[in-house]
Design an enzyme around this catalytic site. Sequence first.
Site, PDB file in Angstrom:
ATOM      1  CD1 TRP A 324      88.031  41.680  29.872  1.00  0.00           C
ATOM      2  CD2 TRP A 324      86.166  40.457  30.024  1.00  0.00           C
ATOM      3  NE1 TRP A 324      87.480  41.919  31.112  1.00  0.00           N
ATOM      4  CE2 TRP A 324      86.332  41.177  31.236  1.00  0.00           C
ATOM      5  CE3 TRP A 324      85.058  39.624  29.893  1.00  0.00           C
ATOM      6  CZ2 TRP A 324      85.428  41.078  32.290  1.00  0.00           C
ATOM      7  CZ3 TRP A 324      84.154  39.529  30.946  1.00  0.00           C
ATOM      8  CH2 TRP A 324      84.354  40.258  32.135  1.00  0.00           C
ATOM      9  CG  HIS A 325      83.800  36.486  28.322  1.00  0.00           C
ATOM     10  ND1 HIS A 325      83.548  37.573  27.529  1.00  0.00           N
ATOM     11  CD2 HIS A 325      82.778  36.426  29.220  1.00  0.00           C
ATOM     12  CE1 HIS A 325      82.426  38.158  27.926  1.00  0.00           C
ATOM     13  NE2 HIS A 325      81.943  37.484  28.940  1.00  0.00           N
ATOM     14  N   GLY A 326      88.185  34.714  28.490  1.00  0.00           N
ATOM     15  CA  GLY A 326      89.042  33.598  28.868  1.00  0.00           C
ATOM     16  C   GLY A 326      90.183  33.381  27.904  1.00  0.00           C
ATOM     17  CG  PHE A 470      84.670  33.909  32.688  1.00  0.00           C
ATOM     18  CD1 PHE A 470      85.344  32.915  32.018  1.00  0.00           C
ATOM     19  CD2 PHE A 470      83.343  33.693  33.017  1.00  0.00           C
ATOM     20  CE1 PHE A 470      84.722  31.738  31.661  1.00  0.00           C
ATOM     21  CE2 PHE A 470      82.696  32.511  32.661  1.00  0.00           C
ATOM     22  CZ  PHE A 470      83.391  31.546  31.995  1.00  0.00           C
TER      23      PHE A 470
END
Length: 470
Positions: A324-326, A470
């Site tokens: 999810w963050h990247g 992000f």
Amino acid sequence: MVFSSLSFIFVFLPIFLALYYISPANCRNFLLFLGSMVFYSFGEPYYILLIFCSIAVNYLIARGMKRFEGRPLEKTALLILALIYNFGFLIFFKYTNFFIENINALLKILDIHWRFYTLKLTLPLGISFYTFQIVSYVIDVYLRKIEADKSFINFGAYLSMFPQLIAGPIVIYSDIRDALEERSFSISSFDNGLKTFIIGLGYKVIIANRIGTLWNEVCTIGFESISTPLAWLGAFAYSMQLYFDFCGYSMMAVGLGEMLGFEIPVNFRHPYTSRSVTDFWRRWHITLGAWFREYVYIPLGGNRCGKVRTILNLFIVWFLTGFWHGADWNFILWGLSIFVLLVIEKTITYRLLNADNILAKLISHTYMFIYILVSWTIFAISDFSELWTYLVKMFSFTPENLNITDFSRLLITYAPLLVASIIFSTSFPEKLFDKVRGNLIGIGIAFIVFWYSVYYLSIGLNNPFLYLRF
């Protein structure tokens, strides 16, 4: 537009607040909806249609679920449609090129001379955050935890609310449902929200932006050329920059919400004072952790299905959290490293780390110091060869790598900021400020922090919020 900009502080916010407070109560949600769209247009004018369509489509789907109550097949079909629509856009914009690049890399390994072209995509601001908000809403409507909002304007105001639109916190509909219908204002709540906003602004501008220049200097020197002490100092600087950047944004969001009559959830509770990784992730990005727990971990069975299933569920949650963050492998590695440490703590070390004695406290804080710096290093550096070089530097205690010339120069230069970041990452300054928040001392502190922040913004010392990417 971001909160830590002169245009927001001196143009958008005062104009919006003036219109908001003089408007009749039944017009304020419309004004909030409209103002949020204007706010978003300053950063991503091309993607206003995307967020507006998300509001419209999910509003209709949720209302359709209400209509098909008692008809489970149709209702489930609508839920699946909502999940495909919402996650489909997130995956398309955020992960398409990641998948293409990895397919091309695999084709190269297999010596197949065919390549796919990557797309020229820009990640829409806030899509990771508002996607999670809208998914939580349709799931809760499906499970009958909440009623589908009848008002398109109220629903649009919820999803697009500018205080938390582009970088959270992730607000669940049930948390502000009552406030969307009716909310009250007072001088004290406005004053409290304004001071919270100012402290968050100070965290971002006075600490995060300035200590971030130390990390930038380390990157400019080059990872091959830095010493081991400087590698640790650089990782420390990035860790503090990330914390005060994101915590500062979240505090500004909470403060703005209070000024508008909403209670936006707290997103950080001094995570750097934690004594375990488990405790750290109860204190860092609290709303994201709550979302994954409520909508992924518990539906998978949580810890109710035995140790093996619990470990599998944790693996899924932390793989998805990292992803999810990247759209880079370092984020997946970062998420899985957290998973490994959480499993070790749950099965072996958690009680030892949290024992109430001096030795346990010393060991646990040392462990967390190493974890925080190594973890955020993995988070910060997406190129695996550069990441490996940096990690080797951190743990290469050879004589040539222990040269402290570069380290001592930057340590002396940034010493006041480093000390300030340590102090303000604890709960002590906030507790102290809460005691004087309502008197002249509190007003004086807020006044100084505000104009000191404005000074730095006026001379151009500003960086975009790290979590915007992000």
